[in-house]
Design an enzyme around this catalytic site. Structure first.
Site, short mmCIF file in Angstrom:
data_model
loop_
_atom_site.label_atom_id
_atom_site.label_comp_id
_atom_site.label_asym_id
_atom_site.label_seq_id
_atom_site.Cartn_x
_atom_site.Cartn_y
_atom_site.Cartn_z
N LYS A 79 -10.30 3.21 -1.63
CA LYS A 79 -10.73 2.46 -0.42
C LYS A 79 -11.77 2.75 0.30
CE LYS A 79 -7.71 1.53 3.76
NZ LYS A 79 -6.35 1.96 4.35
N CYS A 108 -5.85 -2.52 2.56
CA CYS A 108 -5.67 -2.46 3.95
C CYS A 108 -6.85 -2.47 4.80
CB CYS A 108 -4.57 -1.41 4.21
SG CYS A 108 -3.88 -1.26 5.86
N GLU A 116 0.93 -1.07 -0.09
CA GLU A 116 0.02 0.24 0.27
C GLU A 116 0.76 1.35 -0.17
OE1 GLU A 116 -3.68 1.84 2.78
OE2 GLU A 116 -2.28 0.53 3.55
#
Length: 289
Positions: free
Chosen positions: A117, A154, A44
């Site tokens: 995200k 994540c 990431e």
């Protein structure tokens, strides 16, 4: 004839120089491709240090529109040259909005699109809500040259709903670029094993291989810095670890999967046959129904 795919997770440390970080990533991509990898996942926000440890406004200058991001522009010709798929994690700017995003580069170097995200953490050492809006793309999957992939980022990896949503869209592999390590507020807290187990559970429940790519090393900075524990891994469709780093090794993990065999195995388990969406209203409501 069966369909097989070889996936790779890259694990390394990153510093403040974006050009050096890109060059390091390209070297690892080349090494992974030489080992036969076809879908290669860096960690990431590899463009620089994980800046979300603290709230500092100067970092907003490190964001770019996704089509113009230096990481995307540098890796697209590499993807085309090597004939590999690369999900590229970036700090994205769209007008006045900022996102933690992944751009999917197909094996011809073309950008298939962007995923933003969905789950944005906010806690000691992971103050992402200061920088990123919650993603507005919804969960997405991508038809690449080597199969249909789903990519979360994540904090997304802790949510079974994210994995299931991608599986329901026909994902054949799940990939999670990650930056996770120490918890500055509690030195005794080690999240490495729960981090892995959560994703291994997604593999079991969706009968799908999972790739987790994390960074390593100590990154100094305001607030005392942050240490990242690596432990990148590849899990098969049973949830078994087939490739893993114990800790802070630098390098590449690879594994090969027979997608047709896994599709049959998934059908035989019946998880998707026996689902009861009519009973799952609480999942969408956020409260009992």
């Amino acid at each position: 004839m069966t369909r097989t795919v070889t996936v790779a997770a890259l694990q390394t440390a990153y510093g403040p120089d974006m050009a050096a970080n890109i060059a390091r990533t390209i070297d690892l991509v080349r090494e992974a491709a030489a080992k036969g990898a076809q879908v290669i996942q860096p960690s990431e926000l590899f463009q620089g240090p994980y800046f979300c440890v603290t709230q500092e406004e100067h970092w907003f200058a490190a964001a770019y529109p996704w089509r113009e991001h230096p990481c995307v522009l540098a890796l697209a010709p590499i993807a085309a040259e090597l004939g590999v798929v690369i999900p590229v994690s970036i700090f994205e700017r769209e007008g006045p909005h900022y996102f933690n995003s992944v751009v999917i580069l197909d094996a011809d170097g073309s950008a298939l699109g962007v995923y933003r995200k969905s789950h944005i953490p906010d806690g000691p050492g992971y103050q992402e809500k200061y920088y990123f809006r919650p993603g507005d793309t919804g969960f997405k999957v991508w038809d690449t040259r080597f199969g249909r992939i789903g990519v979360g980022i994540c904090w997304d990896q802790w949510y079974p709903e994210c994995a299931r949503a991608m599986a329901l869209q026909g994902a054949e592999i799940l990939l999670y670029p990650t930056a996770i390590g120490s918890e500055p507020h509690d030195e005794s807290l080690d999240t490495r094993d729960p981090w892995r187990r959560a994703m291994q559970g997604h593999a079991v429940s969706n009968v799908i291989p999972v790739v987790g790519a994390n960074r390593i090393g100590f990154e100094p900075g305001a607030g005392g810095g942050q240490s990242f524990y690596g432990a990148s891994f590849i899990s098969d469709h049973r949830g078994d670890l087939v490739a893993a780093f114990d800790g802070e090794e630098q390098g590449i993990l690879t594994a090969t999967f027979d997608l047709d065999h896994i599709a049959t195995y998934r059908a035989a388990w019946g998880f998707f046959r026996d689902r009861r969406p009519d009973l799952y209203g609480a999942l969408a409501q956020g409260r009992p129904v």
